[in-house]
Each structure stands twice: as structure tokens, then as C-alpha cells.
Write a protein that holds these residues in place. Structure first.
Motif, PDB file in Angstrom:
ATOM      1  N   ARG A 191       0.844  -1.194   0.000  1.00 61.88           N
ATOM      2  CA  ARG A 191       0.000   0.000   0.000  1.00 61.88           C
ATOM      3  C   ARG A 191       0.878   1.243   0.000  1.00 61.88           C
ATOM      4  N   GLU A 248       2.637   7.027   3.834  1.00 59.03           N
ATOM      5  CA  GLU A 248       3.440   5.855   4.153  1.00 59.03           C
ATOM      6  C   GLU A 248       3.410   4.823   3.032  1.00 59.03           C
ATOM      7  N   VAL A 290       3.417   0.617   3.086  1.00 57.17           N
ATOM      8  CA  VAL A 290       3.296  -0.527   3.987  1.00 57.17           C
ATOM      9  C   VAL A 290       3.201  -1.807   3.179  1.00 57.17           C
ATOM     10  N   THR A 295       2.535  -5.903   3.642  1.00 58.07           N
ATOM     11  CA  THR A 295       2.052  -6.894   4.587  1.00 58.07           C
ATOM     12  C   THR A 295       2.022  -8.268   3.937  1.00 58.07           C
ATOM     13  N   VAL A 354       2.879  -7.177   9.238  1.00 57.48           N
ATOM     14  CA  VAL A 354       3.588  -6.113   8.527  1.00 57.48           C
ATOM     15  C   VAL A 354       5.016  -6.554   8.228  1.00 57.48           C
ATOM     16  N   ARG A 396       7.394  -0.959   6.953  1.00 50.59           N
ATOM     17  CA  ARG A 396       6.618   0.268   6.894  1.00 50.59           C
ATOM     18  C   ARG A 396       7.587   1.443   6.760  1.00 50.59           C
ATOM     19  N   ASP A 436       7.544   5.595   6.816  1.00 50.66           N
ATOM     20  CA  ASP A 436       6.721   6.731   7.215  1.00 50.66           C
ATOM     21  C   ASP A 436       7.252   7.998   6.548  1.00 50.66           C
TER      22      ASP A 436
END
Length: 210
Positions: free
Chosen positions: A88, A93, A95, A97, A103, A106, A108
């Protein structure tokens, strides 16, 4: 800048070539010709098939899944086979998974501003946005009726260490992306069943961006 380019390459690796068309075009003429042919809806959905030929392996690694490109939200990239995973990309962010929801990593944007660059580059590749891509690549292309082809050569030395070239093919949408990597690996993405209706995200799709 080098770290940003490395992150861009890592995201792209989680994400094909066609025939040579007409005489090469570049600059504003090429941008206008592709823009005339491309649809760039607010929401684009589709399926993908990825083939990655790794040096030292006889057979390519194959994966399939689906994607959503939402202009105001970002990109959802869901691999279904052979292993389930999700990627995503939003303004805030990136991410990744696993199929069980765990997760994998990630990034940020508050801590790593290059997240916005990665998001923009991914979005631009999937949408054939020449103006945005030209910041990172020298671009030439060919037009044949409603079809078009773009050849991208990295501008920065750091990016050249990752990719020899990138090729995009399309018509009203990007239909394939070919990544020729500097290490000799080759990744080809083919897109199908692309559709822009419904024009808005469903409640379930919107929730996947949150």
C-alpha cells in the motif's frame, strides 16, 4: 538522493515488451501524443501478471494479483499467487504486509520524505505520466495509431546502477512494463482487465487505504 533512488527501486521490484513501432519521438510532441491516447481516471482497477527472470535460474518467477490506482489516495498492489502479500502506497506511508496481515515493512513519510517520491514514481509508471517520469529518466517513444511505447533511460548515476532501462507499452492504459535491471535480472509486468468503473472507491476499497 541515492537513498531515495534505492527506495524507489525496492518499491518497483514489488510490482514487457512489445514490437518496435514508428520513428522515435521525444519532448513535448511525445508527451502530447501519449496524453491524447491515455485515459487517466480517478480510480483504475486491473489485474497483473509478473514474470521475473533472475540470473542463475532457468525458469522465471511468476506471480499474479490485482491492483487499484486511486488518484487521491495512492496505489494498492495485491499479490495473490504463489504467495499472498499486499503493498500500500499513500501520501503518508508505504506498507507491505504478508497474507496473514503481518507487517513486513513500513516507511513513514514523516521520517522518510522520499516516501512521497516513491508514491509519485509508482503512480507515474502505472499512468504513463511523462512529465513526472522525465525528472528521473531520459524518454523516447513511438506512436502507432492508438498504441504507444516509451523507452526510459536513467538520468542519475545511482539509478543507472539499478536499472539499465525501463520500457512501457500502452494504449488507453499502460498495458505492460519491462524493467531491465543492472544486475542482469529482468522483470516484466502485464496488465489486463483494466477498468475505471465504478468511478469511486467502494467502502471496502477505501478501508484498504486506511
Amino acid at each position: 538522493m541515492k537513498r531515495r533512488l534505492l527506495l524507489c527501486a525496492a518499491a518497483l521490484s514489488l510490482l514487457a515488451s512489445g514490437p518496435v513501432l514508428a520513428a522515435p519521438l521525444s519532448g513535448p510532441e511525445l508527451a502530447a501524443a501519449v496524453r491524447e491516447r491515455l485515459q487517466q481516471p480517478a480510480v483504475l482497477r486491473g489485474d497483473f501478471e509478473q514474470s521475473k527472470q533472475v540470473q542463475g535460474f532457468a525458469k522465471p518467477l511468476l506471480s499474479r494479483g490485482d491492483f487499484i490506482v486511486a488518484r487521491e489516495r495512492g496505489v494498492l498492489w495485491r499479490t495473490k499467487t504463489p504467495f499472498a502479500s499486499n503493498l500500500r502506497l499513500t501520501r503518508d506511508e508505504i506498507v507491505a504486509t504478508q497474507g496473514n496481515g503481518a507487517v513486513a515493512f513500513r516507511l513513514d513519510a514523516g521520517k522518510e520524505p522520499s516516501v512521497r517520491i516513491i508514491n509519485g514514481l509508482m503512480f507515474s509508471l502505472l499512468n504513463g505520466d511523462i512529465a513526472a517520469l522525465s525528472e528521473y529518466f531520459r524518454i523516447e517513444g513511438q506512436i502507432d495509431g492508438r498504441r504507444w511505447q516509451l523507452q526510459l533511460q536513467p538520468r542519475q548515476a545511482a539509478l543507472s546502477k539499478l536499472f539499465k532501462a525501463i520500457e512501457l507499452n500502452g494504449d488507453s492504459h499502460v498495458t505492460s512494463i519491462r524493467l531491465d535491471e543492472a544486475n542482469g535480472d529482468l522483470t516484466q509486468l502485464r496488465f489486463s482487465a483494466q477498468r475505471s468503473e465504478p468511478a469511486r472507491l467502494s467502502a471496502d476499497e477505501a478501508a484498504r487505504f486506511d
